[in-house]
Design an enzyme around this catalytic site. Sequence first.
Site, PDB file in Angstrom:
ATOM      1  N   GLY A 367       0.804  -1.211   0.000  1.00 14.56           N
ATOM      2  CA  GLY A 367       0.000   0.000   0.000  1.00 14.56           C
ATOM      3  C   GLY A 367       0.841   1.267   0.000  1.00 14.56           C
ATOM      4  O   GLY A 367       1.952   1.323  -0.533  1.00 14.56           O
ATOM      5  N   SER A 368       0.324   2.307   0.656  1.00 17.52           N
ATOM      6  CA  SER A 368       0.861   3.668   0.516  1.00 17.52           C
ATOM      7  C   SER A 368       2.230   3.882   1.140  1.00 17.52           C
ATOM      8  O   SER A 368       2.823   4.957   0.967  1.00 17.52           O
ATOM      9  CB  SER A 368      -0.134   4.664   1.141  1.00 17.52           C
ATOM     10  OG  SER A 368      -1.372   4.608   0.476  1.00 17.52           O
ATOM     11  N   THR A 369       2.751   2.904   1.847  1.00 16.54           N
ATOM     12  CA  THR A 369       4.084   3.081   2.442  1.00 16.54           C
ATOM     13  C   THR A 369       5.158   3.269   1.377  1.00 16.54           C
ATOM     14  O   THR A 369       6.234   3.808   1.668  1.00 16.54           O
ATOM     15  CB  THR A 369       4.452   1.868   3.321  1.00 16.54           C
ATOM     16  OG1 THR A 369       4.261   0.664   2.574  1.00 16.54           O
ATOM     17  CG2 THR A 369       3.613   1.834   4.580  1.00 16.54           C
TER      18      THR A 369
END
Length: 677
Positions: A367-369
């Site tokens: 995801g957004s990491t």
Amino acid sequence: MVNDRRKNHIPFRLNVLFFGVFILFSVLILRLGYIQIVEGESYDLMLSQQEEQTANVDAPRGLMIDRYDNVVVDNDLQLSLTYTNTPRNDLERYEIAHQLVDYLNIEDEQIESVNAREWKDYYLYKGSMEEDGPISTHVSSLTTDQEANELDDDEFYQLQLNRLDEEEIADSFAYEEQQAVVIWAEMLSGYNYSPNRIARNLSEEEAHRLGEVLHDMPGTDILRDSERIYPYGNSFRRLFGGTGSIPAEQLDGYVGRGYERSDTVGTSFLESQYENVLRGEKAVMRTDAEGNVTTDPGRRGNDLILTIDMALQQEVEEIINQEMTGSFIADREAYVIMMEPNTGEILTIAGYEGENLGATTSTFEMGSTVKMATMLAGYHHGVVDHGTVVRDAPITIPSSPTIRSWQTMGYINDIDAIRRSSNIYMTEIAMRLADYNMSTNSWGALSESYQALRDHYRQFGLGTETGIDLPSESTGLIGNNQQGEVLFLSFGQYDTYTPMQLAQYTATMANGGKRMKPQLVREIREPSNGEENSGAIVRQSQPEVLNTVDNTDADFERMQTAMRQVISVGGQGGGTANSYFNSATYEAAGKTGTAQIMTNGMNGNNQSFVGYAPFDDPEVAIAVVVPNVALERAGGRQGIANHIARESLQAYFDLQEDRSNPEQEEDEEEIYGDPEA
């Protein structure tokens, strides 16, 4: 005339001489044949009795010690019963096996572990000893005289084995004799002139009783032995690795390096990775013709000084276990890795209920990491710059789901995109890299966009080996270059990575672009002489920079500022992790992440968090991954990884201020259990 008679005598004399030589050689050959064939066995026995015999005795393996001098893998001295095989000692072995039944505790599980070939071998041997008993009668009935005459010894024996029924054999013996078969099989597994362990971990009572009768059982002895123990139970247990017999597929390699087939070796993880270091030097026992025994003392293997902080490991494991209560995790997984960003030294690799193997082998969409890596790729390729503004609104392209951020954000710059976690900003970077024309739905450089992003990700360790000193590391799963999927790749919902890759990426963000090799071993030391950590240093690990990311210092400072705002900026439009860290006693920078998935037929997500602290002088980087959260069970709960990260970082700083010792495991079964279980 005289000369003719002399010439006649010469061939006659030569013939007599040749005949005499022939007779002498014939006698010599016959004598050698008699000695070799008729008396060969007795001479071999005399020679074996007169020669000096040597036997090797295993030495204890080296210890593993954490960064604060706590012994985390130790050896427990124990007593083992050994038996040394010699040629033609079948009867002796058989008799001793039956004697030992009265002195050893043989469990039913051991009887069940005897294999079919061992039952059959014992049965045939016992039949060969009987002159006229039921077993000898049965054995003789397995073949006919005609078959026996047509087969050599090996073929005849194999035919007998093939015609025996394993279950019928085992049931034909009384319980006591079944126990004897267990011992007999263990004795048979050894090599000639080498002590073979036939019973381990003898109690003091067993050893005392055996000591009184060993003189009546030739070849037996009691040996001081060692077994791996784990003072802190399951903490980090799986990654310490296991020991056992040499795997069959690796046997030739080990034997070629001087190992014996019966040796114990490291079979997984640190025990395997550092086998050459941990292995001790065997003691050598020499027995001369008069029976005098001399011993060259062995040497314990070298010790590993690990980078792990066992007290922190225990704290983090407890945090994970508490946070994971309830039924909202479909597969019950969670991973936390903490490491020093400037050295690569790993402080902890923790998992739910001690299960941490997936940290290097399991892969997930993160995801957004990964968005900071996407932004840095955009800077590097010139498609965005510091302060570039993009309008965050849903995007729809043909043959693809609508892409949107978790909220419509309007016009935002690069720092806003990280602080508020904009999917659209990352999508814009990918479209610019791919030269995508929305009005014509055409991709001018689709393959190049995939390559550009993945090449930049690999500079952080995403999608490539991290270099950690453990075997069997996964590199992640790379998706196909399908049209439009590059947009999902840009915000972490396409390719998959391991938690260890995510931790290396985080450390690289924290230190400003140097990808450090993760390290679990700080030093290798010679065995101590009784004082803690007093062995001489054999090798000391140095920080190793694997590569430097192709971005400027200003690029990294820009992203570090954005990561700080993820945690420090509150209110409307604030950081996505601010509410979780607003009460923390340390200043951290970080990034939250979720990847939408289906788990067991329910809507779910993988939750992740990356960060470091303190912000102005990073000491520790952290990566948290909680995969397969079933949101329908969790009531929409989104912050599991964030909670774990906050408490784990707090535990780190609390220990820096007030160092406490890890708690040793009191449950004996946990201490001595199988590390592979």
